[in-house]
Design a protein around this motif. Structure first.
Motif, mmCIF file in Angstrom:
data_model
loop_
_atom_site.group_PDB
_atom_site.id
_atom_site.type_symbol
_atom_site.label_atom_id
_atom_site.label_comp_id
_atom_site.label_asym_id
_atom_site.label_seq_id
_atom_site.Cartn_x
_atom_site.Cartn_y
_atom_site.Cartn_z
ATOM 1 N N ALA A 226 0.843 -1.200 0.000
ATOM 2 C CA ALA A 226 0.000 0.000 0.000
ATOM 3 C C ALA A 226 0.875 1.246 0.000
ATOM 4 O O ALA A 226 2.066 1.176 0.305
ATOM 5 C CB ALA A 226 -0.892 -0.006 1.238
ATOM 6 N N THR A 227 0.269 2.372 -0.311
ATOM 7 C CA THR A 227 0.976 3.651 -0.255
ATOM 8 C C THR A 227 0.259 4.554 0.753
ATOM 9 O O THR A 227 -0.564 4.074 1.524
ATOM 10 C CB THR A 227 0.996 4.316 -1.643
ATOM 11 O OG1 THR A 227 -0.348 4.425 -2.087
ATOM 12 C CG2 THR A 227 1.806 3.492 -2.630
ATOM 13 N N GLY A 228 0.571 5.856 0.734
ATOM 14 C CA GLY A 228 -0.068 6.794 1.657
ATOM 15 C C GLY A 228 0.796 7.033 2.881
ATOM 16 O O GLY A 228 1.925 6.556 2.973
ATOM 17 N N ALA A 229 0.243 7.780 3.835
ATOM 18 C CA ALA A 229 1.011 8.147 5.032
ATOM 19 C C ALA A 229 1.267 6.935 5.932
ATOM 20 O O ALA A 229 2.348 6.802 6.525
ATOM 21 C CB ALA A 229 0.258 9.228 5.804
ATOM 22 N N THR A 230 0.287 6.041 6.017
ATOM 23 C CA THR A 230 0.348 4.957 7.010
ATOM 24 C C THR A 230 1.568 4.036 6.880
ATOM 25 O O THR A 230 2.201 3.742 7.891
ATOM 26 C CB THR A 230 -0.960 4.127 6.950
ATOM 27 O OG1 THR A 230 -2.052 5.029 7.080
ATOM 28 C CG2 THR A 230 -1.014 3.077 8.039
ATOM 29 N N LEU B 185 -1.410 -2.028 -4.536
ATOM 30 C CA LEU B 185 -2.869 -2.025 -4.579
ATOM 31 C C LEU B 185 -3.438 -1.135 -5.668
ATOM 32 O O LEU B 185 -4.424 -1.496 -6.306
ATOM 33 C CB LEU B 185 -3.408 -1.473 -3.250
ATOM 34 C CG LEU B 185 -3.400 -2.383 -2.050
ATOM 35 C CD1 LEU B 185 -3.602 -1.545 -0.792
ATOM 36 C CD2 LEU B 185 -4.518 -3.411 -2.183
ATOM 37 N N ASP B 186 -2.835 0.052 -5.820
ATOM 38 C CA ASP B 186 -3.566 1.047 -6.596
ATOM 39 C C ASP B 186 -2.654 2.138 -7.149
ATOM 40 O O ASP B 186 -1.499 2.254 -6.758
ATOM 41 C CB ASP B 186 -4.701 1.658 -5.744
ATOM 42 C CG ASP B 186 -4.247 2.026 -4.330
ATOM 43 O OD1 ASP B 186 -3.027 2.097 -4.096
ATOM 44 O OD2 ASP B 186 -5.105 2.236 -3.469
ATOM 45 N N GLY C 96 -3.732 -0.071 4.257
ATOM 46 C CA GLY C 96 -4.135 1.037 5.111
ATOM 47 C C GLY C 96 -5.653 1.090 5.055
ATOM 48 O O GLY C 96 -6.296 0.202 4.481
ATOM 49 N N ILE C 97 -6.237 2.130 5.623
ATOM 50 C CA ILE C 97 -7.695 2.259 5.577
ATOM 51 C C ILE C 97 -8.061 3.736 5.416
ATOM 52 O O ILE C 97 -7.460 4.592 6.080
ATOM 53 C CB ILE C 97 -8.349 1.637 6.847
ATOM 54 C CG1 ILE C 97 -9.886 1.730 6.799
ATOM 55 C CG2 ILE C 97 -7.796 2.262 8.130
ATOM 56 C CD1 ILE C 97 -10.577 0.911 7.905
ATOM 57 N N HIS D 285 -12.506 2.824 2.942
ATOM 58 C CA HIS D 285 -11.985 2.183 1.720
ATOM 59 C C HIS D 285 -10.703 1.396 1.999
ATOM 60 O O HIS D 285 -9.954 1.706 2.919
ATOM 61 C CB HIS D 285 -11.806 3.188 0.573
ATOM 62 C CG HIS D 285 -10.652 4.128 0.686
ATOM 63 N ND1 HIS D 285 -10.701 5.415 0.192
ATOM 64 C CD2 HIS D 285 -9.404 3.994 1.204
ATOM 65 C CE1 HIS D 285 -9.545 6.018 0.395
ATOM 66 N NE2 HIS D 285 -8.729 5.182 1.011
ATOM 67 N N GLY E 195 -7.490 -0.271 -0.489
ATOM 68 C CA GLY E 195 -7.091 0.079 -1.835
ATOM 69 C C GLY E 195 -7.883 1.339 -2.155
ATOM 70 O O GLY E 195 -8.106 2.185 -1.279
ATOM 71 N N LYS F 52 -8.648 7.950 12.549
ATOM 72 C CA LYS F 52 -9.070 6.652 12.014
ATOM 73 C C LYS F 52 -9.936 5.873 13.009
ATOM 74 O O LYS F 52 -10.472 4.816 12.679
ATOM 75 C CB LYS F 52 -7.842 5.802 11.626
ATOM 76 C CG LYS F 52 -6.975 6.393 10.501
ATOM 77 C CD LYS F 52 -7.555 6.128 9.117
ATOM 78 C CE LYS F 52 -6.912 6.971 8.029
ATOM 79 N NZ LYS F 52 -5.628 6.472 7.564
HETATM 80 C C1 F6R Z 1 -3.127 3.436 -0.792
HETATM 81 C C2 F6R Z 1 -4.372 2.786 -0.345
HETATM 82 C C3 F6R Z 1 -5.361 3.543 0.469
HETATM 83 C C4 F6R Z 1 -4.747 4.107 1.756
HETATM 84 C C5 F6R Z 1 -5.783 4.889 2.546
HETATM 85 C C6 F6R Z 1 -5.188 5.500 3.790
HETATM 86 O O1 F6R Z 1 -2.357 2.539 -1.558
HETATM 87 O O2 F6R Z 1 -4.581 1.654 -0.670
HETATM 88 O O3 F6R Z 1 -6.423 2.683 0.806
HETATM 89 O O4 F6R Z 1 -4.240 3.048 2.521
HETATM 90 O O5 F6R Z 1 -6.321 5.902 1.744
HETATM 91 O O6 F6R Z 1 -4.286 6.505 3.428
HETATM 92 P P1 F6R Z 1 -3.299 7.122 4.501
HETATM 93 O O7 F6R Z 1 -2.350 6.057 4.906
HETATM 94 O O8 F6R Z 1 -2.590 8.237 3.754
HETATM 95 O O9 F6R Z 1 -4.136 7.604 5.641
#
Ligand code: F6R
Length: 244
Positions: free
Chosen positions: A35-39, A66-67, A134-135, A140, A142, A204
């Motif tokens: 996954a990507t994003g901050a988490t 994932l995406d 992540g979530i 959601h 992904g 979250k």
């Molecule tokens: C990103 C992904 C998303 C993030 C989610 C949380 O590849 O699959 O589902 O995990 O949007 O994003 P953050 O971690 O930035 O809070």
């Protein structure tokens, strides 16, 4: 439930490392969903540390992200392809040919074949052994936004306005955030043999509560993970604060 995100990142990294080593001892490679994003940033920093300081090798790892936003150039600052190179792939010994991510540059008329090919690649690799998630605040996983079918596969989706607002910090404002994305489907994710979902911070907490303790519903895509045999939510104390 861990005290702080850094503890969760270390715990998940140790699970990834042990899965890589276990597979290596069987003479096989690990198929890892990412996954990507901050988490996951802390997780990737810890995996890089394990590589540099403890000799963890990614040579036999095959990665499937994932995406990806659509459309987006692979080298754009906000692309997830670039995120993965910056945070993990360029910092460990993984083979770039084994790093897969939906292609934000694919031509419109090639989207369906591209998504089908992505699913086929996962199958050919033997399926995902361990999927990191992540979530989103809206539940959601992904980019499967609320309402996504439990039977969904890799496809083009519309991003919710709440997701575009949450990710606007990566762009020059929300109007620059793509309206579309390519994402593995819920069914793709549920086929992974093991799933680790990470969630940090009080923002979250409401969605973690709904995903873990609420009804299984496509309105909260992460709640569909309740139907998986081997899924663990790794949350810090703040994200766990609304669990009863
Ligand atoms: C990103 C992904 C998303 C993030 C989610 C949380 O590849 O699959 O589902 O995990 O949007 O994003 P953050 O971690 O930035 O809070």
């Amino acid at each position: 439930i861990v005290a702080a995100p850094v503890d969760g990142a270390r715990w998940v990294a140790a699970e990834v490392a042990s899965a890589i080593r276990q597979r290596a001892s069987e003479g096989k490679g690990l198929v890892l969903g990412l996954a990507t994003g901050a988490t996951p940033r802390g997780l990737y920093n810890e995996l890089v540390r394990l590589h540099r300081e403890e000799g963890l090798s990614f040579q036999n790892v095959t990665a499937f992200n994932l995406d990806e936003y659509y459309p987006i150039e692979r080298d754009a600052l906000q692309s997830y392809a670039r995120f993965m190179r910056t945070h993990l792939f360029d910092r460990v010994d993984i083979d770039p040919a084994r790093c897969h991510i939906p292609d934000g540059e694919v031509a419109k008329d090639q989207l369906k074949p591209h998504c089908r090919a992505y699913e086929a690649l996962i199958e050919e690799a033997g399926g995902i052994d361990l999927q990191i998630l992540g979530i989103g605040n809206n539940g959601h996983i992904g980019f499967n936004e609320p309402g996504s079918s439990i039977h969904s596969r890799t496809r083009l989706v519309n991003l919710d306005i709440s997701t575009r607002l949450a990710n606007a910090y990566e762009f020059q404002g929300v109007s620059e955030v793509p309206r579309l994305a390519l994402t593995m489907g819920i069914a793709t994710i549920l086929r992974a043999r093991r799933i680790l979902l990470m969630g940090w911070g009080s923002q979250k907490a409401p969605v973690i509560q709904r995903a873990v303790e609420g009804p299984v519903t496509e309105s909260v895509p992460a709640s569909l993970l309740q139907q998986h045999d081997d899924c663990t939510f790794v949350v810090d104390a703040a994200a766990a604060s609304e669990l009863t």
